[in-house]
Design a protein around this motif. Structure first.
Motif, PDB file in Angstrom:
ATOM      1  N   ILE A  44       0.840  -1.198   0.000  1.00  9.31           N
ATOM      2  CA  ILE A  44       0.000   0.000   0.000  1.00  9.31           C
ATOM      3  C   ILE A  44       0.875   1.247   0.000  1.00  9.31           C
ATOM      4  CG2 ILE A  44      -1.529   1.362   1.487  1.00  9.31           C
ATOM      5  CD1 ILE A  44      -2.792  -1.400   2.292  1.00  9.31           C
ATOM      6  N   TYR A  47      -7.034   0.267  -3.302  1.00  8.29           N
ATOM      7  CA  TYR A  47      -7.522  -1.120  -3.270  1.00  8.29           C
ATOM      8  C   TYR A  47      -7.414  -1.785  -4.640  1.00  8.29           C
ATOM      9  CZ  TYR A  47     -11.058  -4.852  -2.834  1.00  8.29           C
ATOM     10  OH  TYR A  47     -11.737  -6.029  -2.842  1.00  8.29           O
ATOM     11  N   VAL A  71      -7.015  -2.368   3.439  1.00  4.35           N
ATOM     12  CA  VAL A  71      -6.546  -1.114   2.849  1.00  4.35           C
ATOM     13  C   VAL A  71      -6.902   0.055   3.763  1.00  4.35           C
ATOM     14  CG1 VAL A  71      -6.815   0.467   0.911  1.00  4.35           C
ATOM     15  CG2 VAL A  71      -6.633  -1.991   0.494  1.00  4.35           C
TER      16      VAL A  71
END
Lengths: 138, 138
Positions: B12, B29, B44
């Motif tokens: 991420i 995402y 996320v």
DNA sequence: TAATAAAATAGTAATAGTTACTAATATTTA
DNA sequence: TAAATATTAGTAACTATTACTATTTTATTA
């Protein structure tokens, strides 16, 4: 779409006029229900949005995830308390200075600016007593 | 609660590092899913929130109802286009001048200030051609 | 004043964005 | 390697708001 008069809308506007604390739709709803017991939340939202679009009230977004509404549509800044969530008017002149500055360095059309302040309001600021101050050796 | 390493979190953060356009959780995402096909949206959100709390990324709220995330945590202003919704960095010095001014007139603790600008970005600004300009008698 | 047209309403369903829950998995520590 | 604990995927729940619809109100017109 021509407007038609509605008692509910009047009531919503009247309620907002009495408050300086920028209530949310839900607060408007629970209060207006005292005069209109079966007003629906949808009606409140619809009218708040309509009034805001007409410029008769202002929608205030201060990053807490909920829309607040303000009867005072004159340009002014807001402060939001991180602890109690209260939204408070600031008595501070509004200038277009920052927007003007931003235009210098931006290749597009800057139409406006959103600014609000946050922190702790006077009620939520810890009041340190004299003795405590002493012991903290301030 | 001590942190434990996680590949998903790394991914991420890595993704955010590649983007200058302040993606939303949903954009993160769909992109991170290319490396982690069954990462969940909750993961996320949880990690974006965690990273923001740690100060490793910044959460950007520009009044469009969706949170954006920024790998660049240095103080800078944002512009949001009313048409395409893009969030763009402004190359403009950040000063504490307004907050200082606000403190003068406020009886509480002003910890910070949120400012963003809005309008039309250069892509969404109507480009008036020469002939059109002529006919408009500009 | 009665008939008509249009807007507004109450009540409810739906939506978007986000957070919470839980059993299983991964990471760290000893 | 085993135990402790953070993290995850998947899903459910939640909050704020908007959309839908049959009914009611308001305004217009005859």
């Amino acid at each position: 779409m021509n407007l038609k008069h509605s008692k509910q809308r009047d009531s919503i506007k009247e309620f907002l006029a009495t408050r300086k604390d920028h209530p949310t739709a839900d607060v408007v709803y629970t209060n207006v229900r005292q005069s209109f017991p079966n007003i629906s939340l949808g009606t409140v939202y619809r009218n708040l949005t309509l009034l805001a679009d007409l410029g008769e009230i202002a929608r205030v977004r201060v990053g807490d995830g909920v829309d607040h509404f303000d009867y005072d549509t004159s340009p002014h800044y807001h402060f939001i308390c991180k602890k109690c969530g209260n939204v408070i008017d600031l008595d501070m002149p509004v200038t277009g200075q920052m927007a003007a500055e931003a235009r210098e360095s931006f290749n597009g059309k800057i139409e406006g600016q959103m600014t609000y302040f946050y922190g702790l309001c006077s009620n939520c600021t810890p009041k340190i007593l004299y003795k405590e101050k002493e012991s903290l050796k301030l």
